[in-house]
Design a protein around this motif. Structure first.
Motif, short mmCIF file in Angstrom:
data_model
loop_
_atom_site.label_atom_id
_atom_site.label_comp_id
_atom_site.label_asym_id
_atom_site.label_seq_id
_atom_site.Cartn_x
_atom_site.Cartn_y
_atom_site.Cartn_z
N TYR A 298 0.85 -1.20 0.00
CA TYR A 298 0.00 0.00 0.00
C TYR A 298 0.89 1.24 0.00
CZ TYR A 298 -3.84 -3.18 0.95
OH TYR A 298 -4.77 -4.19 0.84
N VAL A 299 0.53 2.21 -0.84
CA VAL A 299 1.38 3.38 -1.09
C VAL A 299 0.52 4.64 -1.08
CG1 VAL A 299 3.05 4.45 -2.64
CG2 VAL A 299 2.84 1.95 -2.58
N MET A 300 0.99 5.69 -0.39
CA MET A 300 0.37 7.00 -0.51
C MET A 300 1.30 7.90 -1.30
SD MET A 300 -1.32 9.50 2.35
CE MET A 300 -1.92 11.14 1.90
N HIS A 301 0.74 8.61 -2.27
CA HIS A 301 1.58 9.49 -3.08
C HIS A 301 0.80 10.69 -3.58
CE1 HIS A 301 0.00 8.55 -7.17
NE2 HIS A 301 -0.23 7.35 -6.68
N THR A 302 1.53 11.71 -3.95
CA THR A 302 0.96 12.88 -4.59
C THR A 302 0.85 12.60 -6.08
OG1 THR A 302 2.09 14.26 -2.97
CG2 THR A 302 1.16 15.37 -4.87
N ASN A 307 -3.73 13.97 -3.63
CA ASN A 307 -3.02 12.89 -2.96
C ASN A 307 -3.91 11.67 -2.99
OD1 ASN A 307 -0.52 14.14 -1.91
ND2 ASN A 307 -1.93 15.42 -0.74
N ARG A 308 -3.29 10.48 -3.09
CA ARG A 308 -4.09 9.27 -3.19
C ARG A 308 -3.38 8.08 -2.58
NH1 ARG A 308 -4.69 9.02 -9.64
NH2 ARG A 308 -5.76 10.96 -9.09
N PRO A 331 -6.81 16.66 -1.06
CA PRO A 331 -6.15 17.83 -1.65
C PRO A 331 -4.65 17.84 -1.41
CG PRO A 331 -8.19 18.48 -0.57
CD PRO A 331 -7.95 17.04 -0.21
N ARG A 332 -3.92 18.25 -2.42
CA ARG A 332 -2.47 18.35 -2.37
C ARG A 332 -2.06 19.80 -2.39
NH1 ARG A 332 0.94 17.72 -7.68
NH2 ARG A 332 1.53 19.84 -7.11
#
Length: 545
Positions: A298-302, A307-308, A331-332
């Motif tokens: 699992y990865v969080m990224h801009t 952001n997702r 929101p980023r």
């Protein structure tokens, strides 16, 4: 009698205001990012920041000015230049966001770096510290000294061990330092230097010599460097086979590290990861407890617009297939992206989401910014979430640390603006106060109080880990690792500070499979999104009691 023309003008203005308000109610489009940001008239106390106007479908209401993620001031939408107060000797990155009447916030302008000159040239070094002593407790040593003096004021002290830097402390009133993780039965020689605000240093003090004991008697027993990287390590997980995966924030790829040999292999990249010219990019990583049978990473990224959180298969030592988007629409912005992921004992994935540099979003339960979020591993919304969406708690500014204790309670670490950072115990549906409340300052009557607060100068902490119900907090600006004991009642006691100034800015701390810690630095190039311009280290920290 009021002239008829004035009445007509007043009515026209009222009608226009009502029309703008009606448009604002339906307005979901943010202004364009301000351009041509530039600094001028820099003195030791002030600087003028100017920029070209943003555009908006309804109209720009305000411009918000920041330095390095900290809000400085807001000006009216017709203003394109303002004078800011600065701190002598500071190195800041200034930028500006546009905001419309509906509260939509633009992406940030380019960063304008400034180096504030001193108000008075100082070439006189401080006096040397005196009465330096060193006392061993197992493999930890406490150094104490009498304060130095300076003609204009002390900035702090630097401590050397056998002639090499061992750490530092800030402030004229701090006259002790704990050096941990040393070798047993070993002789060490310590000296202390005083430093002023213009980097003049005293001559070293007289030495204090000490021999460590036969074994570790303190919480932190050893720090072993495992690897280096020229990018910013951000998320980090250890897999069941003992290998470590970590994300490189600016480069957008994920590296497998063999912690025994230090060998590194790139296992893949997240193609949709985008930088923000600040602190966005490839951030948190997590794996579910059943990873060995169902190997999702699992990865969080801009991304370009938000952001997702995604998940991608990790098989055969590499990422395989296209990432599945589980949650989007966070929101980023240049700063305040949050980014940490953590699976809970309930099998749900918890997500730290920053406020996107728009504090009002943190209180909007329909907006995913400024929240701790909770989703099922497949991205669906759990039926027991408090608001029928992904929101678990709200009123957060820029949360980054997440960790669970042995009782299943979720702890969170959060950046304040300029007053206090905070450690929170997260409750279902809790409101943690931002933007009305920062720590315990402001209008905090209707918010959940933090369990611990820190001065931002001593903290600005990003990652947390819990091992045997001890909380470890990795701090950037504070350049230290805090440790506290978590009580059965959900309080923090016995707060201690380790590694102060020893390795610089600390970003990520995670538990190892065998009950110790992984720790990474974030010292160079961590605010500019430029790949490969960092100089970072990854450590294994061996814990004691």
């Amino acid at each position: 009698m009021i002239p008829a023309a004035a009445v007509v003008l007043a009515i026209g203005a009222l009608v226009a205001a009502i029309a703008r308000a009606a448009l604002a109610d339906d307005d979901t489009s943010p202004p364009s990012a301000p351009t041509e940001a530039r600094a001028s008239d820099l003195t030791c106390r002030t600087v003028r920041l100017s920029w070209a106007a943003s555009s908006d479908d309804v109209g720009v209401a305000f411009y918000d000015i920041y330095h390095d993620g900290q809000h400085m001031t807001a000006v009216a939408g017709g203003t394109l230049s303002t004078v800011l107060d600065v701190v002598p000797g500071a190195r800041w990155g200034l930028y500006v966001n546009a905001r419309d009447d509906a509260g939509n916030v633009s992406q940030a302008s380019a960063t304008v770096p400034i180096e504030v000159p001193p108000c008075q040239t100082d070439t006189e070094p401080p006096t040397s510290p005196t009465a330096v002593s060193a006392t061993a407790a197992g493999t930890s040593v406490t150094i104490r000294w009498n304060a130095a003096s300076d003609n204009l004021g002390l900035a702090g002290y630097e401590i050397t061990r056998n002639g090499a830097p061992a750490g530092s402390v800030a402030g004229a009133d701090t006259t002790s330092f704990v050096d941990s993780g040393l070798a047993p039965n070993t002789r060490y020689e310590y000296r202390v230097l005083a430093k002023d605000n213009q980097d003049n240093r005293s001559t070293p003090s007289e030495p204090a010599v000490v021999t460590t004991g036969a074994g570790c008697a303190t919480p932190l027993c050893a720090v072993t460097q495992v690897a280096t990287d020229n990018d910013v390590p951000w998320g980090l997980v250890q897999l069941p086979d003992g290998s470590v995966l970590y994300s490189r924030r600016d480069a957008g790829d994920i590296v497998r590290l063999d912690p025994v040999t230090g060998a590194k292999t790139t296992v893949g990249e997240i193609r949709d990861a985008e930088s923000t010219d600040g602190e966005g990019g490839l951030m948190g990583l997590a794996v579910a407890p059943d990873f060995a049978a169902d190997p999702w990473l699992y990865v969080m990224h801009t991304a370009t617009s938000d952001n997702r959180v995604v998940r991608v298969r990790y098989t055969g030592g590499a990422l395989s297939g296209d990432p599945q988007v589980l949650l989007s629409g966070m929101p980023r912005n240049k700063f305040h992206n949050g980014g940490r992921l953590r699976f809970g004992p309930d099998g749900k994935l918890y997500i730290a989401s920053g406020d996107g540099q728009n504090g009002s979003w943190a209180q909007d339960l329909k907006n995913l910014a400024g929240k701790v979020l909770r989703i099922n591993p497949d991205g669906t919304i759990p039926s027991d979430n408090p608001f029928g969406n992904a929101v678990w708690s709200y009123g957060h500014r820029n949360p980054q640390g997440l960790a669970f204790d042995s009782r299943g309670r979720l702890w969170e670490q959060e950046f304040g603006n300029s007053v206090t950072d905070e450690t929170n115990l997260i409750t279902r549906g809790g409101n943690y106060g931002w933007p009305a409340c920062e720590g315990t300052t402001g209008n905090c009557a209707n918010s959940v109080a933090p369990k611990y607060t820190y001065r931002t100068t001593d903290a600005s902490c990003s990652g947390i880990a819990i091992v045997r119900d001890a909380l470890y907090v990795a701090c950037l600006r504070g350049t230290r690792l805090y440790r506290a004991t978590i009580t059965a009642q959900g309080t923090l006691t016995g707060m201690e500070s380790f590694l102060s100034g020893t390795y610089g800015r600390l970003r990520t701390v995670e538990p190892t499979n065998d009950g110790h810690l992984w720790l990474s630095t974030s010292t160079v190039g961590d605010k500019d999104s430029i790949p490969g311009n960092s100089n970072e280290k990854l450590f294994k920290v061996t814990l004691g009691r």
